[in-house]
Design a protein around this motif. Sequence first.
Motif, mmCIF file in Angstrom:
data_model
loop_
_atom_site.group_PDB
_atom_site.id
_atom_site.type_symbol
_atom_site.label_atom_id
_atom_site.label_comp_id
_atom_site.label_asym_id
_atom_site.label_seq_id
_atom_site.Cartn_x
_atom_site.Cartn_y
_atom_site.Cartn_z
ATOM 1 N N ASP A 158 0.843 -1.117 -0.124
ATOM 2 C CA ASP A 158 -0.273 -0.030 -0.050
ATOM 3 C C ASP A 158 0.891 1.251 -0.059
ATOM 4 O OD1 ASP A 158 -2.384 -1.427 0.146
ATOM 5 O OD2 ASP A 158 -2.195 -1.831 2.200
ATOM 6 N N VAL A 159 2.159 1.064 -0.279
ATOM 7 C CA VAL A 159 2.954 2.346 -0.471
ATOM 8 C C VAL A 159 3.275 2.588 -1.918
ATOM 9 C CG1 VAL A 159 5.157 3.485 0.082
ATOM 10 C CG2 VAL A 159 3.924 1.887 1.673
ATOM 11 N N GLY A 160 2.836 3.727 -2.233
ATOM 12 C CA GLY A 160 2.876 4.115 -3.644
ATOM 13 C C GLY A 160 4.238 4.614 -4.258
ATOM 14 N N ARG A 161 5.018 4.904 -3.160
ATOM 15 C CA ARG A 161 5.988 5.883 -3.561
ATOM 16 C C ARG A 161 7.526 5.026 -3.895
ATOM 17 N NH1 ARG A 161 3.295 9.364 -5.241
ATOM 18 N NH2 ARG A 161 1.892 7.813 -5.162
ATOM 19 N N SER A 162 8.492 5.675 -4.128
ATOM 20 C CA SER A 162 9.663 4.732 -4.749
ATOM 21 C C SER A 162 10.711 4.816 -3.868
ATOM 22 C CB SER A 162 10.077 5.245 -6.207
ATOM 23 O OG SER A 162 10.677 6.611 -5.981
ATOM 24 N N TYR A 163 10.795 5.259 -2.718
ATOM 25 C CA TYR A 163 12.183 5.526 -1.973
ATOM 26 C C TYR A 163 12.397 4.475 -1.160
ATOM 27 C CZ TYR A 163 8.851 6.358 1.806
ATOM 28 O OH TYR A 163 7.623 6.155 2.749
ATOM 29 N N ILE A 164 11.410 3.288 -0.854
ATOM 30 C CA ILE A 164 11.477 2.477 0.213
ATOM 31 C C ILE A 164 12.238 1.382 0.117
ATOM 32 C CG2 ILE A 164 9.355 1.175 0.067
ATOM 33 C CD1 ILE A 164 8.852 1.826 3.119
ATOM 34 N N TYR A 165 12.134 0.489 -1.078
ATOM 35 C CA TYR A 165 12.777 -0.695 -1.678
ATOM 36 C C TYR A 165 14.135 -0.697 -1.127
ATOM 37 C CZ TYR A 165 8.362 -2.018 -3.708
ATOM 38 O OH TYR A 165 7.087 -2.498 -3.591
ATOM 39 N N PRO A 166 15.164 0.086 -1.547
ATOM 40 C CA PRO A 166 16.593 0.024 -1.160
ATOM 41 C C PRO A 166 16.819 -0.171 0.288
ATOM 42 C CG PRO A 166 16.257 1.445 -3.189
ATOM 43 C CD PRO A 166 14.721 1.359 -2.715
ATOM 44 N N ALA A 167 16.080 0.694 1.155
ATOM 45 C CA ALA A 167 16.488 0.557 2.457
ATOM 46 C C ALA A 167 15.925 -0.850 3.058
ATOM 47 C CB ALA A 167 15.286 1.535 3.300
ATOM 48 N N MET A 168 14.902 -1.349 2.457
ATOM 49 C CA MET A 168 14.535 -2.806 2.907
ATOM 50 C C MET A 168 15.780 -3.774 2.371
ATOM 51 S SD MET A 168 10.449 -3.064 1.920
ATOM 52 C CE MET A 168 10.262 -4.555 2.663
ATOM 53 N N ALA A 169 16.463 -3.500 1.081
ATOM 54 C CA ALA A 169 17.362 -4.262 0.687
ATOM 55 C C ALA A 169 18.576 -4.239 1.584
ATOM 56 C CB ALA A 169 17.688 -4.221 -0.704
ATOM 57 N N ARG A 170 18.711 -3.138 2.098
ATOM 58 C CA ARG A 170 19.972 -2.967 3.063
ATOM 59 C C ARG A 170 19.812 -3.537 4.256
ATOM 60 N NH1 ARG A 170 18.613 2.366 5.245
ATOM 61 N NH2 ARG A 170 17.235 1.201 6.467
ATOM 62 N N SER A 171 18.513 -3.535 4.782
ATOM 63 C CA SER A 171 18.183 -4.101 6.198
ATOM 64 C C SER A 171 18.343 -5.723 5.757
ATOM 65 C CB SER A 171 16.848 -3.683 6.700
ATOM 66 O OG SER A 171 16.739 -2.190 7.019
ATOM 67 N N PHE A 172 17.805 -6.284 4.952
ATOM 68 C CA PHE A 172 18.045 -7.718 4.609
ATOM 69 C C PHE A 172 19.231 -8.163 4.571
ATOM 70 C CE2 PHE A 172 13.932 -7.662 1.909
ATOM 71 C CZ PHE A 172 13.248 -8.164 3.056
ATOM 72 N N ARG A 173 20.423 -7.417 3.886
ATOM 73 C CA ARG A 173 21.794 -7.640 3.984
ATOM 74 C C ARG A 173 22.362 -7.672 5.385
ATOM 75 N NH1 ARG A 173 23.787 -10.996 0.966
ATOM 76 N NH2 ARG A 173 25.678 -10.011 0.550
ATOM 77 N N GLU A 174 22.032 -6.616 6.093
ATOM 78 C CA GLU A 174 22.314 -6.346 7.435
ATOM 79 C C GLU A 174 22.003 -7.945 8.235
ATOM 80 O OE1 GLU A 174 22.427 -3.198 11.125
ATOM 81 O OE2 GLU A 174 20.626 -3.616 9.722
ATOM 82 N N ALA A 175 20.585 -8.251 7.970
ATOM 83 C CA ALA A 175 20.161 -9.526 8.509
ATOM 84 C C ALA A 175 20.825 -10.767 8.178
ATOM 85 C CB ALA A 175 18.871 -9.414 8.786
ATOM 86 N N GLY A 176 21.627 -10.817 7.289
ATOM 87 C CA GLY A 176 22.364 -11.835 6.706
ATOM 88 C C GLY A 176 21.609 -12.940 5.500
#
Length: 862
Positions: A305-323
């Motif tokens: 439900d988020v229509g904007r474009s800023y958020i996915y790279p931040a999620m990818a960063r957090s995924f890599r931090e979590a292994g």
Amino acid sequence: MNKLILLLSFLVGPLTFAQKNSDVYVDSKGIMRWGNTPGRTPNAEVQGFGTNYTVPFAYAYRTAKKMGISLEKAIDNDVYHFARLGFDSYRVHVWDTEISDTLGNLLENEHLKLFDYLLKQMKDRGIKFILTPIAYWGNGWPEPDEKTPGFSAKYGKAACLTNPEAIKAQENYLFQFLNHVNPYTGVAYRNEPDLIAFEISNEPHHGGMAAEVTAFINRMVASMRRTGCKKPIFYNVSHSIQLADGYFGADIQGGTFQWYPTGLESRHELRGNLLPNVDRYTIPFADNPRFRKMAKVVYEFDAADVGRSYIYPAMARSFREAGMQMAHQFAYDPTFMAATNTEYATHFMNLAYAPQKALSLKVASAVFHRLAMNQPAGRFPTDTIFDNFRVSYQRDLAEVVTDTQFIYTNTTDAILPAADKLTEIAGFGKSAVVNYGGTGAYFLDRIEPGVWRLELMPDAIWVKDVFGFNSLKNENAVINWRSWPMTINLPDLGAAYTIQPLNEGNMFTDQVNGNSFNSSPGTYLLIRKGMKTQLTGTSRWKNITLKEYTAPATTLTKTYLLHQPMAEVTANQGLKLDASIVARSEPEAVEVYVLGIDNRWEKIQLLPATGYTYTALLPARLILEGFLRYCLVVTENGIQHTYPSRVEGSPTDWDFNVENTWQVRVVSDSLPITLFNAATDTDQLSRAYLPGSRLIPVGELGETELLIHVEKLATSNLESKNASPVHDYSMRYNFSTKVAGRRQTLSAFQNIVLKGRSLNDKPCPVQLALITRDGLVYGGIVTVGTKTGRYTLPVTQLKPVKLVSLPAPYPSFLPYFIDTNAPTSNLDLSTIETLQVSIGPGLSPEDSAAKHGLGIRRVTLE
């Protein structure tokens, strides 16, 4: 001596296996590594990023059939776009209910054939995959389930995990599924070199004891290993985590996870800065020694439900931090049905129809492949710039900038370190190297020195909230093939370059004037002046052919005027007015007619801004206390249409109905600002469901009260019964559109006032918090009495408080509270945009166990 040799062989076993086998393996530290995989460095870490995609099955399959769409062609088109977005991994839960019978026998039907075709297309583009053979779902969503032959339809998910006959059926099915030979490749799934791993089933929700879970999983694994398959086998470990020991004791090599940090099914687009919600992916059992030996994969994620474009790279960063080693967005909308967003209305992803979001995934893929695994990523708000990446909520921007790569999701002011070394550009809007006013994505790739390939998508425009209650009968987004001026400023290309159209049917004939030309959707070769090339449209480059191109035809059949009037504005101040005129071609004129106090219309022209947006500044002399009434008039082909009613003619016509106008409250700068009104805003609240919570009419005509009955404030986590209870009930509302016309005066207000009452015949402490556009949270507590009244909290008493993760994230073991690290200095009221209302802060442990209730009518700033 023999014992020593045996010990050494055991210690180097995984490495020796990798050198002799093409399959991926998991080492002793829980890292997936490549074997002797063609095109991969043996023993290197596996990384993959991509999406879920469902065309061979269920609703997407049925819809294509209804629309007369070639499913193979639809797959070809979308997989080509996967290649352009840099995806190198694919995952899907197979609808076992459509390709099995009740005994678990595999059915060789059209669904399976199409799935095999899809996998072959993925292979041809170099995309690897993880398959989940069992979904446990019916095939209906969002429609009712059909009658299907599979074991899941007979037993259902819960029984499939415990019923002996259902378990036998699954063993049989898994054995046959892995042995199935793809007719397009001639290779069985168990031996497919591009199939990295299997995830046994999709989101099992186990009960019982940990030992029973282990026994179930091991039976599934044994049936798969009987095929001779040596690929890693994963299991979903992010559900029923009170039974995590059952997962860790099973014969699996990895665990799968999902992340929906903004919940699911809000039925409207979520507003506000949601970067704090994706600051960290916290796994509660991350330090468990047995878990640390398991590889980790994200099978599904999305900022729903988020229509904007800023958020996915931040999620990818957090995924890599979590292994995490692989991650897959859920789900990519098939292009043939993306305009309606009916498959999963809470998600929306498609290159043609959601270009900025799709480019955000391309940036996220770069994040996933550049960042080292398990490395600290910093904490919000300082983690919005990391490595070569930037994410910005206020700019709605995600970007990566390196010497060779430049990808951006919105107009950017990024300074390039070495524009002459660039080889890959993908973007939307304007940048240092591209000036473009259209609303489609574009790709620029250097094929050889002085020769670039341009791919330009047609314009995409959202004409409705794409996350609402959708139907195939209604379009939420439209496509328009329209020419726009385009300027490309690349040192490697220079000026006066030549342009050769590549894709079939491309009739481009324009010439370059300096660095600019009139662009149209399609693919092109841009060739530096004086250069010659042997490249043609049929030349191969990486995983595409140069002339390849696919995009929907124009679907725009009428002119849309998209305009959201201000809720209220401050008197005697100029007002900027914006509107989007979505038309096949540029209108001849766009004008605003303002009705003056003398009942005469004053006309002001709106000028083109960017894309389809037009803007005008209404002078302060027209913004008088009372009501601002205005219309917008669009002239096309010599004919005027007046909005909002879209009647032919203009407001100066003698028979124009003056009621057909927009009307905006114009108030003095001291009048209170309404942040939340229960009567109009309750549907937009982010909150957990509460039985008995409802709206009731009260008091003055038109006033409404929202009743919040909290029977038990201390709630346990249903997915993790061992988790600590949360003593809080919170709601969040984004009021940015309400205050947009009065933002200049926000800093002068001194108090937050809640009008309402406590329930249950006792006072109720309520925390009122304001969230800024920077994601910082400041709050304080006001005690609400049993009589309806105005309860005041001075702004000076607001201090940093925790953000409540709303809508509630999934999986539910993720943190409820988020620390946004707000500075202790005073809140800047000019930046506020969201209200957080909480019951829980300020209560004693004894009071937390009791009933609490609040009747809330409105919250104002005064």
